[in-house]
Write an enzyme that holds these catalytic residues in place. Structure first.
Site, PDB file in Angstrom:
ATOM      1  CG  HIS A 121      -1.866   0.871   1.488  1.00 60.25           C
ATOM      2  ND1 HIS A 121      -1.823   2.124   2.278  1.00 60.25           N
ATOM      3  CD2 HIS A 121      -3.077   1.306   0.645  1.00 60.25           C
ATOM      4  CE1 HIS A 121      -2.726   3.059   2.184  1.00 60.25           C
ATOM      5  NE2 HIS A 121      -3.714   2.364   1.052  1.00 60.25           N
ATOM      6  CB  SER A 145      -5.708  -1.748  -3.937  1.00 63.66           C
ATOM      7  OG  SER A 145      -7.044  -1.226  -4.420  1.00 63.66           O
ATOM      8  CG  ASP A 179      -5.289  10.951  -4.895  1.00 61.02           C
ATOM      9  OD1 ASP A 179      -5.463   9.680  -5.549  1.00 61.02           O
ATOM     10  OD2 ASP A 179      -4.722  11.124  -4.114  1.00 61.02           O
ATOM     11  CG  MET A 180      -9.834   9.972  -9.846  1.00 60.73           C
ATOM     12  SD  MET A 180     -11.310  10.079 -10.850  1.00 60.73           S
ATOM     13  CE  MET A 180     -11.773   8.619 -10.782  1.00 60.73           C
ATOM     14  CB  ALA A 181     -10.808   5.716  -4.782  1.00 59.43           C
ATOM     15  CE  LYS A 231     -20.343   6.802 -18.130  1.00 58.21           C
ATOM     16  NZ  LYS A 231     -20.913   7.914 -18.136  1.00 58.21           N
ATOM     17  N   GLY A 312      -7.837  19.296  -7.169  1.00 65.63           N
ATOM     18  CA  GLY A 312      -6.683  19.313  -6.081  1.00 65.63           C
ATOM     19  C   GLY A 312      -6.671  20.550  -5.294  1.00 65.63           C
TER      20      GLY A 312
HETATM   21  N1  LIG Z   1      -3.394   3.516  -2.045  1.00 66.20           N
HETATM   22  C1  LIG Z   1      -4.484   2.938  -2.026  1.00 66.20           C
HETATM   23  O1  LIG Z   1      -4.705   1.879  -2.277  1.00 66.20           O
HETATM   24  C2  LIG Z   1      -5.849   4.004  -1.844  1.00 66.20           C
HETATM   25  C3  LIG Z   1      -7.174   3.108  -1.941  1.00 66.20           C
HETATM   26  C4  LIG Z   1      -8.193   4.317  -2.259  1.00 66.20           C
HETATM   27  C5  LIG Z   1      -8.050   5.478  -1.739  1.00 66.20           C
HETATM   28  N2  LIG Z   1      -6.926   6.044  -1.708  1.00 66.20           N
HETATM   29  C6  LIG Z   1      -6.550   7.640  -1.340  1.00 66.20           C
HETATM   30  O2  LIG Z   1      -7.642   8.047  -0.682  1.00 66.20           O
HETATM   31  C7  LIG Z   1      -7.844   9.562  -1.018  1.00 66.20           C
HETATM   32  C8  LIG Z   1      -9.160   9.850  -1.221  1.00 66.20           C
HETATM   33  O3  LIG Z   1      -9.603   9.333  -2.649  1.00 66.20           O
HETATM   34  P1  LIG Z   1     -11.144   9.596  -3.111  1.00 66.20           P
HETATM   35  O4  LIG Z   1     -11.436   9.093  -4.156  1.00 66.20           O
HETATM   36  O5  LIG Z   1     -11.983   9.389  -1.847  1.00 66.20           O
HETATM   37  O6  LIG Z   1     -10.902  11.305  -3.247  1.00 66.20           O
HETATM   38  P2  LIG Z   1     -11.918  12.376  -3.273  1.00 66.20           P
HETATM   39  O7  LIG Z   1     -13.398  11.898  -3.648  1.00 66.20           O
HETATM   40  O8  LIG Z   1     -12.015  13.276  -2.117  1.00 66.20           O
HETATM   41  O9  LIG Z   1     -11.636  13.377  -4.300  1.00 66.20           O
HETATM   42  C9  LIG Z   1     -11.347  13.068  -5.660  1.00 66.20           C
HETATM   43  C10 LIG Z   1     -10.882  14.238  -6.572  1.00 66.20           C
HETATM   44  O10 LIG Z   1     -11.749  15.095  -6.684  1.00 66.20           O
HETATM   45  C11 LIG Z   1     -11.321  16.266  -6.663  1.00 66.20           C
HETATM   46  N3  LIG Z   1     -12.422  17.199  -5.726  1.00 66.20           N
HETATM   47  C12 LIG Z   1     -12.965  17.094  -4.702  1.00 66.20           C
HETATM   48  N4  LIG Z   1     -14.121  17.908  -4.428  1.00 66.20           N
HETATM   49  C13 LIG Z   1     -13.729  18.908  -5.505  1.00 66.20           C
HETATM   50  C14 LIG Z   1     -14.252  20.061  -5.834  1.00 66.20           C
HETATM   51  N5  LIG Z   1     -15.433  20.666  -5.228  1.00 66.20           N
HETATM   52  N6  LIG Z   1     -14.005  20.921  -6.884  1.00 66.20           N
HETATM   53  C15 LIG Z   1     -12.947  20.295  -7.639  1.00 66.20           C
HETATM   54  N7  LIG Z   1     -12.479  19.094  -7.417  1.00 66.20           N
HETATM   55  C16 LIG Z   1     -12.793  18.459  -6.351  1.00 66.20           C
HETATM   56  C17 LIG Z   1     -10.349  16.314  -5.400  1.00 66.20           C
HETATM   57  O11 LIG Z   1      -9.119  17.263  -5.642  1.00 66.20           O
HETATM   58  C18 LIG Z   1      -9.430  14.802  -5.882  1.00 66.20           C
HETATM   59  O12 LIG Z   1      -8.540  14.874  -6.937  1.00 66.20           O
HETATM   60  C19 LIG Z   1      -7.048   9.464  -2.264  1.00 66.20           C
HETATM   61  O13 LIG Z   1      -5.937  10.479  -1.818  1.00 66.20           O
HETATM   62  C20 LIG Z   1      -6.719   8.181  -2.917  1.00 66.20           C
HETATM   63  O14 LIG Z   1      -5.207   8.137  -3.261  1.00 66.20           O
HETATM   64  C21 LIG Z   1      -5.640   5.412  -1.786  1.00 66.20           C
END
Ligand SMILES: NC(=O)c1ccc[n+]([C@@H]2O[C@H](COP(=O)([O-])OP(=O)(O)OC[C@H]3O[C@@H](n4cnc5c(N)ncnc54)[C@H](O)[C@@H]3O)[C@@H](O)[C@H]2O)c1
Length: 362
Positions: A121, A145, A179-181, A231, A312
């Site tokens: 991880h 993952s 950065d999005m899951a 998607k 971001g």
């Molecule tokens: N390493 C792993 O296996 C693993 C697994 C799952 C998640 N993660 C991490 O968890 C974190 C959270 O992921 P997530 O998908 O829940 O992120 P998230 O849904 O919080 O955000 C996704 C993206 O949307 C953008 N965003 C959010 N709100 C916005 C807005 N109002 N306007 C414009 N852009 C906006 C964010 O900047 C980001 O780039 C990430 O850093 C991810 O790398 C890691």
């Protein structure tokens, strides 16, 4: 209201590094590097991937499931491409070294691509995008993952909630960091609802028969829903191709679960760095990026929105606040820090019950 504890990011980094050295057996440089990655996640509000994970990482080392002292060596495939066997090291170490190598190749050849296998991880995917941004590079980051999601239309879990990340530098505006899951929400949100006995919105998760559910407990024993149906499922499969199939890591449901399984994870990653100057004058690229950011900002906000943000930007704004006020931890984390510092005899992390007023930043 639940108490919040604030910590100076620099002190939190030293604390995490000391723990990773004393309890994780990491050499000084690697401990510092991983601690920096964890603090970056806490700074950007990705609290699920910051210091809160320390205990679990230390347990994996204690159980002999992580190699704290790998001798990482790149295998060059072509001048622009290399592979790194992660030797079951922490994903943070493998990923940081792999992205540095991709950037180094891109500086000379315009593009660099590095695959990695036998990794673990790697936390917040944006960490490695930020690393590339520091060198003015566009980047793409892939990881896979452990399985938590069925492919679209299926019942059994097979795909990871594997975050895709990408970045591009700007000049005076915020850089692009996506950065999005590929799941609708993080699993942590479902755990939280289950703890509180709350229901979850329809569309977040499925029960064990693949039917949509609003029951958080049922969802925990079921699976996560992908964003946009086929998607999100397709993106999760792309992550598995780029990270597992291409680089020789586990794939198709075989990545080890760091919470449930006592075997190496064999996570895979791929890092691509692209030098904008290969195509246009670098200053022109960054100015054009600024224009794009401004055009996004200038779009009239829809009802319920104060302003339109760039990908971001929410995390960037929070990091500015946290550099000033300190990282924010909950009571469970305070207790975990106290336990770890006592167990490994490291200097306690200073925590304040009120926001700090840091002027030096980090
Ligand atoms: N390493 C792993 O296996 C693993 C697994 C799952 C998640 N993660 C991490 O968890 C974190 C959270 O992921 P997530 O998908 O829940 O992120 P998230 O849904 O919080 O955000 C996704 C993206 O949307 C953008 N965003 C959010 N709100 C916005 C807005 N109002 N306007 C414009 N852009 C906006 C964010 O900047 C980001 O780039 C990430 O850093 C991810 O790398 C890691």
């Amino acid at each position: 209201m639940a108490a919040t504890y604030y910590a100076d990011p620099a002190e939190a980094e030293s604390f995490a590094a000391a723990l990773l050295r004393a309890g994780g057996g990491l050499p000084q440089d690697e401990a510092q590097l991983m601690a920096k990655c964890l603090v970056q996640a806490d700074l950007r509000g990705v609290d699920t991937h910051g210091l809160a994970r320390l205990q679990q990482y230390m347990t994996r080392v204690k159980d002999g499931l992580i190699n704290p002292t790998p001798k990482l060596e790149f295998e060059e495939k072509t001048p622009v491409a290399a592979h790194l066997d992660g030797q079951n090291a922490f994903g943070f170490i493998v990923a940081t070294k792999a992205m540095a190598d991709a950037v180094r190749r891109a500086e000379t050849y315009g593009i660099g691509i590095v695959t990695a296998n036998h990794s673990n991880h790697f936390g917040m995917a944006a960490t490695y995008v930020q690393q590339a941004l520091e060198k003015g590079m566009i980047s793409l980051v892939f990881t896979n993952s452990a399985k938590q999601m069925p492919p679209f239309g299926g019942v059994e879990t097979l795909l990871g909630i594997s975050p895709f990340a990408a970045g591009a530098p700007s000049e005076n505006e915020v850089p692009f960091i996506l950065d999005m899951a590929p799941s609708v929400v993080a699993k942590g949100k479902i755990r939280k609802a289950a703890r509180r006995g709350e229901s979850i919105p329809l569309g977040w998760a499925y029960d064990k028969d693949g039917k949509p559910t609003t029951d958080a407990e049922v969802a925990l024993n079921g699976s996560m829903a992908p964003i946009g149906g086929p998607k999100g499922s397709g993106i999760a499969i792309l992550m598995d191709i780029m990270s597992g199939v291409l680089g020789g890591a586990a794939f198709g449901g075989e990545v080890g679960d760091q919470y449930k399984e006592t075997r190496p994870q064999n996570v895979g990653h791929t890092f691509i760095a692209i030098k904008p100057g290969t195509f246009v004058d670098p200053a022109t690229f960054r100015e054009r990026m600024d224009t794009l950011v401004q055009r996004v900002h200038n779009v009239r906000p829809a009802e319920g929105f104060d302003r339109v943000l760039f990908p971001g930007e929410p995390e960037y704004l929070l990091s500015v606040k946290r550099r000033r006020e300190g990282l924010a931890f909950a009571d469970a984390e305070r207790k975990m820090f106290e336990q770890l510092q006592a167990e490994f005899g490291v200097k306690p992390l200073r925590l304040s019950e009120t926001p700090l007023n840091l002027t030096n930043g980090q």
